[in-house]
Write an enzyme that holds these catalytic residues in place. Structure first.
Site, PDB file in Angstrom:
ATOM      1  N   LYS A  89       0.805  -1.227   0.000  1.00 57.73           N
ATOM      2  CA  LYS A  89       0.000   0.000   0.000  1.00 57.73           C
ATOM      3  C   LYS A  89       0.836   1.275   0.000  1.00 57.73           C
ATOM      4  CE  LYS A  89      -4.523  -1.466   1.163  1.00 57.73           C
ATOM      5  NZ  LYS A  89      -4.410  -2.861   1.682  1.00 57.73           N
ATOM      6  N   GLU A 111      -9.699   7.008   3.724  1.00 52.62           N
ATOM      7  CA  GLU A 111     -10.604   6.051   4.339  1.00 52.62           C
ATOM      8  C   GLU A 111      -9.802   4.788   4.627  1.00 52.62           C
ATOM      9  OE1 GLU A 111     -10.151   6.193   1.088  1.00 52.62           O
ATOM     10  OE2 GLU A 111      -9.688   4.064   0.822  1.00 52.62           O
ATOM     11  N   SER A 377       1.453  -9.877  -1.256  1.00 52.26           N
ATOM     12  CA  SER A 377       1.139  -8.457  -1.059  1.00 52.26           C
ATOM     13  C   SER A 377       1.502  -7.914   0.314  1.00 52.26           C
ATOM     14  CB  SER A 377      -0.343  -8.207  -1.337  1.00 52.26           C
ATOM     15  OG  SER A 377      -1.153  -9.045  -0.545  1.00 52.26           O
TER      16      SER A 377
HETATM   17  C1  LIG Z   1      -5.258  -3.908   1.424  1.00 52.69           C
HETATM   18  C2  LIG Z   1      -4.563  -5.172   1.103  1.00 52.69           C
HETATM   19  C3  LIG Z   1      -4.941  -5.988   0.016  1.00 52.69           C
HETATM   20  C4  LIG Z   1      -6.119  -5.669  -0.870  1.00 52.69           C
HETATM   21  O1  LIG Z   1      -6.049  -4.484  -1.575  1.00 52.69           O
HETATM   22  P1  LIG Z   1      -5.798  -4.422  -3.157  1.00 52.69           P
HETATM   23  O2  LIG Z   1      -6.092  -3.031  -3.507  1.00 52.69           O
HETATM   24  O3  LIG Z   1      -6.731  -5.413  -3.804  1.00 52.69           O
HETATM   25  O4  LIG Z   1      -4.388  -4.810  -3.388  1.00 52.69           O
HETATM   26  C5  LIG Z   1      -4.214  -7.129  -0.251  1.00 52.69           C
HETATM   27  N1  LIG Z   1      -3.173  -7.501   0.528  1.00 52.69           N
HETATM   28  C6  LIG Z   1      -2.777  -6.762   1.595  1.00 52.69           C
HETATM   29  C7  LIG Z   1      -1.626  -7.233   2.409  1.00 52.69           C
HETATM   30  C8  LIG Z   1      -3.455  -5.579   1.927  1.00 52.69           C
HETATM   31  O5  LIG Z   1      -3.060  -4.850   2.988  1.00 52.69           O
END
Ligand SMILES: *Cc1c(COP(=O)(O)O)cnc(C)c1O
Length: 396
Positions: A89, A111, A377
């Protein structure tokens, strides 16, 4: 087939800017300036410098040997979990804060659902010395106490959203209301590839650093710059957009996305939007969303807060509708299984969101020589409370 956004902000049938008239000046100002500012040398230099020295990029592309043996294919993990603040993020919040600064904005709003985007925003506001107000549903504030504490530690104000179900979509409504009331000095940092144009395109461009690095790293490691498959989880879709970005037009690469099925797509506790969603408008763009026949948004459910959203970004709706990407619904239980599996196979504790993508390794039969790149992610520290609850099920 075209996968880039057009000048009106559409990906095929999806996207656009469906906003109240009072928001028009803010969104229009951003639309006119985002490309102009972010394409200057000076902007790119600061963005790259911060990603390198503050966030810790490039993140490794790690050949997961044991995982590859287990699934009889060639698996590489893109380690977004190693970024500062623990997920992808921050790539986006760095980009947007640099834009805000150059547009002369002094007050930042955002948000947040689980608090991950709130923390990433509070972090860059501290870095730049800008005021930060994060809207968060009252229910989420209660169940995400550690991230609320992080935001406060970083100097942000957390404002509770007390309407509706008191969760993410209500926090988003509050943020939009704030923006309408403060058009001059306020910049709204959105956390995924959702919202009115230009947000989906802008956020995708900031996250595109993920696939830019994958290209270089694959070239170095295997002597060709593309994989056979790219795997990512999709909440709003920003980490998937970043992972896919430089391969969207490369038909040699198959794009797989994991969505949260919650208790299952045949139950009323799910968030698998590409399966259960229909076309409509949510938070300023035309996309797929989970709604009743008369257009009421259906409350989503997922064990992972980051995937607990009733829509997906317009790019992803387009990728699904055109058949460019394929979606796999993943249950809460399957994502827990994958979290424990990765922890014990590779010594990497994934975020529950990222674990959804890992389950595709169970669901699809990859060839022995196939190159599979999976975007990890985020890391699992934030999910330890949840993992603790299920620890006995996974006793060794
Ligand atoms: C917020 C988040 C997501 C989902 O958000 P996307 O916009 O779909 O990437 C996925 N993995 C993690 C670790 C997150 O914090």
């Amino acid at each position: 087939m075209q996968y880039a956004v057009n000048e009106k902000g559409f990906y095929g049938d999806f996207g656009g800017a469906f906003i109240p008239e009072m928001l028009f000046p803010n969104v229009e100002e951003l639309r006119q300036k985002y490309l102009q500012i972010s394409s200057t040398k000076e902007f790119k230099k600061e963005f790259d410098d911060l990603l390198k020295h503050y966030v810790g990029r490039p993140t490794p592309l790690y050949f997961a040997k044991k995982l590859s043996e287990k699934y009889k294919t060639q698996i590489y993990l893109k380690r977004e979990d190693l970024n500062h603040t623990g997920a992808h993020k921050v790539n986006n919040t760095i980009g947007q804060i640099l834009l805000a600064e150059r547009m002369g904005k002094k007050r930042i709003i955002a948000e947040t659902g689980a608090g991950q985007h709130g923390v990433a925003t509070a972090t860059v506001c501290a870095l730049k010395g800008l005021q930060c107000i994060v809207y968060m549903g009252e229910v989420d504030i209660a169940r995400q106490a550690p991230n609320v504490a992080r935001m406060k530690m970083l100097g942000a104000e957390v404002r509770p959203a007390t309407s509706g179900s008191k969760t993410l979509k209500d926090a988003t409504n509050e943020a939009i209301r704030d923006w309408i009331g403060n058009p001059e000095d306020t910049f709204y940092i959105i956390g995924s590839v959702v919202g009115p144009h230009p947000y989906p395109d802008m956020v995708a461009r900031f996250q595109a650093v993920i696939s830019e690095e994958i290209k270089k790293q694959l070239q170095e490691q295997i002597g060709r710059d593309y994989p056979d498959y790219l795997l990512a989880c999709v909440g709003g879709g920003s980490n998937a957009a970043g992972t896919f970005y430089h391969y969207l037009d490369d038909q040699r690469v198959q794009l797989f996305m994991a969505e949260a099925a919650g208790h299952g797509i045949d139950t009323d506790k799910s968030a698998a939007t590409s399966v259960l969603g229909t076309e409509g408008i949510i938070h300023g763009s035309r996309t797929l969303l989970m709604q009743t026949e008369d257009g009421q948004i259906v409350e989503p459910h997922s064990i992972s807060a980051g995937l607990d959203y009733p829509g997906i970004g317009p790019l992803h709706a387009h990728l699904i509708k055109t058949g460019r990407a394929r979606s796999f619904p993943v249950t809460d239980r399957e994502s827990l299984d994958a979290s424990f599996m990765l922890s014990r196979t590779e010594g990497i504790i994934p975020a529950l969101e990222s674990a959804h993508a890992l389950t595709i390794l169970e669901k699809y039969d990859f060839g022995k020589e196939d190159i599979v790149v999976l975007n990890l992610s985020g890391r699992g520290d934030k999910d330890l409370d949840t993992f603790m609850k299920y620890m006995d099920d996974y006793a060794k």
